[in-house]
Design an enzyme around this catalytic site. Structure first.
Site, PDB file in Angstrom:
ATOM      1  N   SER A   1      -6.330   0.245   2.166  1.00  0.00           N
ATOM      2  CA  SER A   1      -5.379   0.046   1.076  1.00  0.00           C
ATOM      3  C   SER A   1      -5.666   1.009  -0.064  1.00  0.00           C
ATOM      4  O   SER A   1      -6.827   1.214  -0.434  1.00  0.00           O
ATOM      5  CB  SER A   1      -5.460  -1.395   0.568  1.00  0.00           C
ATOM      6  N   SER A   2      -4.615   1.600  -0.621  1.00  0.00           N
ATOM      7  CA  SER A   2      -4.721   2.487  -1.773  1.00  0.00           C
ATOM      8  C   SER A   2      -5.676   3.642  -1.471  1.00  0.00           C
ATOM      9  O   SER A   2      -5.392   4.467  -0.604  1.00  0.00           O
ATOM     10  CB  SER A   2      -5.141   1.683  -3.001  1.00  0.00           C
ATOM     11  N   SER A   3      -6.814   3.722  -2.140  1.00  0.00           N
ATOM     12  CA  SER A   3      -7.777   4.782  -1.838  1.00  0.00           C
ATOM     13  C   SER A   3      -8.204   4.715  -0.370  1.00  0.00           C
ATOM     14  O   SER A   3      -8.421   5.746   0.269  1.00  0.00           O
ATOM     15  CB  SER A   3      -9.010   4.655  -2.741  1.00  0.00           C
TER      16      SER A   3
ATOM     17  N   HIS B   1       2.012  -2.151  -5.923  1.00  0.00           N
ATOM     18  CA  HIS B   1       0.787  -1.560  -5.396  1.00  0.00           C
ATOM     19  C   HIS B   1      -0.290  -2.650  -5.299  1.00  0.00           C
ATOM     20  O   HIS B   1      -0.639  -3.260  -6.308  1.00  0.00           O
ATOM     21  CB  HIS B   1       0.300  -0.462  -6.342  1.00  0.00           C
TER      22      HIS B   1
END
Length: 298
Positions: free
Chosen positions: A140-142, A281
């Site tokens: 997720s994300s990074s 997000h």
């Protein structure tokens, strides 16, 4: 006469047998090989490991940790059911963001975080007789950004990826840090717009001379993501559609849930993408869809 401690122990064992609880837990592995990114390795091995188990690498977000991400998704509990192993790497620099910017991490056997993660995989394959053809990455994300990095730089290691709310391979190349907001707001704001071919060339530059297949990709993104703008979804799709040489075949609405649109490219066996209407997000992990994409679950 039975002592109280023995009674307590017996009751605990009986409860475990009746309830079917697992004794497996997340544990740290301190010596898994070369670690150029100085990352920490945590692993979840179920009580009943399948013969030649699949391996999933689950990558946390900026500011996160392996233990936090372990608690926030159900990959471990599903491992109890299907017998695969989960590696939860933990970043230790730049607010615990994964390095997706340096030449080292973006290059096959170059070093930094990506090579540390690959060495965790190699350790696990050797120790548990894992299936080298069923190694997968998600995050997720990074962690989603790193999923794309691993797919580009180590296509010989990973069979599939499932990034949730990330950005294209190479978008952060040359940035001074790992956080997509502070290191390169141009990428975070969706302002780095390339042709599909240029994005594809970036992936192909990760492992010069490689002629094999690339990991199939399942890309997730929310339309209301204001941390990493939605254009990052568009650019990821352009990138991987070029790598696989496929184009959009059809959209399927309200799949896998209401408000999500599944975008199928080609035959749908190399690239699918999910656009989540109104979701910010980051998009919640859909373990059942991911495990199906990885070929682990129906």
């Amino acid at each position: 006469m039975i002592s109280l401690p023995l009674l307590t122990y017996g009751a605990a064992v009986l409860t475990s047998l009746v309830c079917g609880t697992s004794a497996a837990s997340l544990v740290q592995v301190k010596d898994f090989g070369a670690n150029p990114g100085n990352a920490n390795m945590y692993i979840y091995v179920p009580d009943k490991v399948a013969a030649n188990p699949a391996i999933i690498v689950a990558l946390h977000y900026c500011g996160g940790t392996a233990t936090a991400y372990y608690r926030q998704n159900n990959f471990a509990s599903q491992a109890d059911k299907y017998g695969y192993i989960v590696i939860y790497p933990s970043a230790t620099h730049d607010n615990n963001c994964w390095d997706a910017a340096t030449t080292a991490t973006l290059t096959h056997n170059g070093g930094s975080d990506s090579l540390s993660i690959v060495n965790m995989v190699k350790y696990t394959l050797a120790k548990y007789n894992g299936d080298s053809k069923r190694v997968f990455a998600t995050g997720s994300s990074s962690g989603a950004i790193m999923t794309n990095v691993l797919a580009g730089a180590y296509p010989d290691v990973f069979a599939a990826g499932a990034p949730f709310s990330g950005m294209p391979y190479g978008c952060l190349a040359g940035s001074p840090g790992s956080s997509p907001q502070s290191a390169d707001p141009i990428c975070a704001n969706g302002q780095k717009i390339y042709t599909a071919e240029k994005w594809g060339d970036l992936v192909r530059s990760g492992y010069p001379g490689y002629n094999g297949s690339y990991p199939k990709m399942q890309i997730w993104f929310g339309t209301a993501d204001y941390v990493l703008k939605y254009q990052n979804f568009v650019e990821q799709v352009k990138q991987w559609s070029n790598v696989f040489g496929v184009s959009l075949t059809k959209n399927v609405t309200d799949t896998p849930k209401k408000g999500y649109t599944k975008m199928i490219f080609g035959e749908g066996d190399k690239l699918v993408a999910y656009s989540a209407a109104g979701v910010g997000h980051f998009v919640p992990t859909d373990e059942s869809s991911v495990l199906s994409w990885f070929g682990i679950a129906p």
